[in-house]
Design a protein around this motif. Structure first.
Motif, short mmCIF file in Angstrom:
data_model
loop_
_atom_site.label_atom_id
_atom_site.label_comp_id
_atom_site.label_asym_id
_atom_site.label_seq_id
_atom_site.Cartn_x
_atom_site.Cartn_y
_atom_site.Cartn_z
N ILE A 82 46.71 114.79 23.68
CA ILE A 82 46.18 114.36 22.20
C ILE A 82 46.85 113.22 22.30
N ARG A 83 48.04 113.00 22.26
CA ARG A 83 48.85 111.58 22.19
C ARG A 83 48.42 110.62 23.07
N ASP A 84 48.18 111.02 24.34
CA ASP A 84 47.66 110.24 25.36
C ASP A 84 46.26 109.57 25.19
N LEU A 85 45.35 110.68 24.55
CA LEU A 85 44.12 110.06 23.94
C LEU A 85 44.15 108.83 22.98
N PHE A 86 45.07 109.33 21.92
CA PHE A 86 45.34 108.28 21.09
C PHE A 86 45.68 106.83 21.66
N THR A 87 46.52 106.86 22.17
CA THR A 87 46.97 105.74 23.22
C THR A 87 46.16 104.94 23.92
N SER A 88 45.34 105.69 24.58
CA SER A 88 44.19 105.14 25.56
C SER A 88 43.22 104.52 24.52
N ALA A 89 42.86 105.11 23.48
CA ALA A 89 42.03 104.54 22.56
C ALA A 89 42.43 103.45 21.59
N GLY A 90 43.86 103.21 21.76
CA GLY A 90 44.41 102.20 20.87
C GLY A 90 44.72 102.48 19.36
N VAL A 91 44.73 103.80 19.06
CA VAL A 91 45.31 104.13 17.66
C VAL A 91 46.52 104.55 17.74
N ASP A 92 47.55 104.05 16.74
CA ASP A 92 48.80 104.40 16.64
C ASP A 92 49.07 105.87 16.26
N VAL A 93 50.04 106.48 16.67
CA VAL A 93 50.37 107.80 16.18
C VAL A 93 51.49 107.49 15.46
N GLN A 94 51.49 108.11 14.26
CA GLN A 94 52.67 107.89 13.20
C GLN A 94 53.42 109.10 13.52
N SER A 95 52.98 110.19 13.55
CA SER A 95 53.56 111.63 13.89
C SER A 95 52.55 112.45 14.45
N SER A 96 53.25 113.49 15.15
CA SER A 96 52.46 114.82 15.57
C SER A 96 53.26 116.10 15.39
N GLN A 97 52.61 117.00 15.29
CA GLN A 97 53.42 118.13 14.98
C GLN A 97 52.56 119.56 15.57
N VAL A 98 53.20 120.51 16.43
CA VAL A 98 52.50 121.62 16.74
C VAL A 98 53.01 122.63 15.84
N LEU A 99 51.79 123.31 15.35
CA LEU A 99 52.20 124.28 14.12
C LEU A 99 52.33 125.56 14.68
N PRO A 100 52.68 126.69 14.02
CA PRO A 100 52.82 128.40 14.54
C PRO A 100 51.32 128.59 14.82
N ALA A 101 51.23 129.40 15.97
CA ALA A 101 49.96 129.70 16.39
C ALA A 101 49.57 131.18 15.45
N LYS A 102 48.30 131.02 15.38
CA LYS A 102 47.63 132.29 14.67
C LYS A 102 46.68 133.06 15.99
N THR A 103 46.90 134.60 15.59
CA THR A 103 46.09 135.28 16.39
C THR A 103 44.65 135.38 15.79
N ASP A 104 43.43 134.98 16.52
CA ASP A 104 41.96 135.19 16.18
C ASP A 104 41.48 136.18 17.14
#
Length: 185
Positions: A95-117
């Motif tokens: 996802i961060r690579d997609l933001f970079t290649s599109a020219g959109v700045d990432v301020q922060s990113s976070q992986v949240l705990p997984a939920k089982t569905d």
């Protein structure tokens, strides 16, 4: 004399006849009721049996559809052989690579705990961003068309930082909530 003896034996004959006929009538009634119940059960089972015969006749088509669904699942969902944290980190980097290649700045990113569905682990990823509207649109198109396991958008917020002028396009900020799926089994 013979007629008096016949009259005297008539009640015994009638009684004997009744003793034979009453149980016979009772057994006949029981058999009739059981037969009607069996007929009703057969009529209830007939459509189910016909559906099962149809499924048996289409068994190869059903197996092909299941195989195709498994192949699609392998394309769009991370396998269960990978650890949840590895999947989250790999998806976050994609996802961060997609933001970079599109020219959109990432301020922060976070992986949240997984939920089982049901059969899947749903791994949420939050990204705060800042960039131009056209670049954000290009980013969202890129997210939907990238190869590999699917990155899905759950929701997003958009705020205007600066309005568009002749010298500069509008700048936006906000948050996009993504998620990826990993097979739980």
């Amino acid at each position: 004399m013979k007629s008096i003896k016949q009259l005297q034996s008539l009640p015994g004959l009638v009684l004997g006849l009744l003793l034979v006929l009453v149980p016979l009538i009772g057994v006949s009634g029981y058999v009739y009721v059981q037969h009607q119940g069996a007929q009703k059960r057969l009529s209830d089972l007939e459509p189910r049996y016909a559906r099962l015969l149809g499924l048996v006749g289409q068994q190869s088509q059903i197996e092909d559809a299941v195989d195709q669904a498994r192949q699609l699942q392998d394309l769009y969902i991370y396998p269960s052989t990978q650890d949840v944290s590895q999947v989250g980190n790999a998806a976050q980097q994609r996802i961060r690579d997609l933001f970079t290649s599109a020219g959109v700045d990432v301020q922060s990113s976070q992986v949240l705990p997984a939920k089982t569905d049901h059969r899947f682990d749903r791994i949420p990823i939050q990204v705060r961003y800042e960039g131009e509207m056209a670049k954000l649109q290009a980013l969202l198109v890129a997210v939907g068309t990238q190869p590999g396991p699917a990155v899905l958008v759950e929701g997003m917020t958009v705020q205007i930082l600066t309005y568009a002028t002749n010298q500069a396009p509008a700048r936006l900020t906000g948050q996009i909530n993504f998620f990826v799926l990993r097979s739980a089994s």
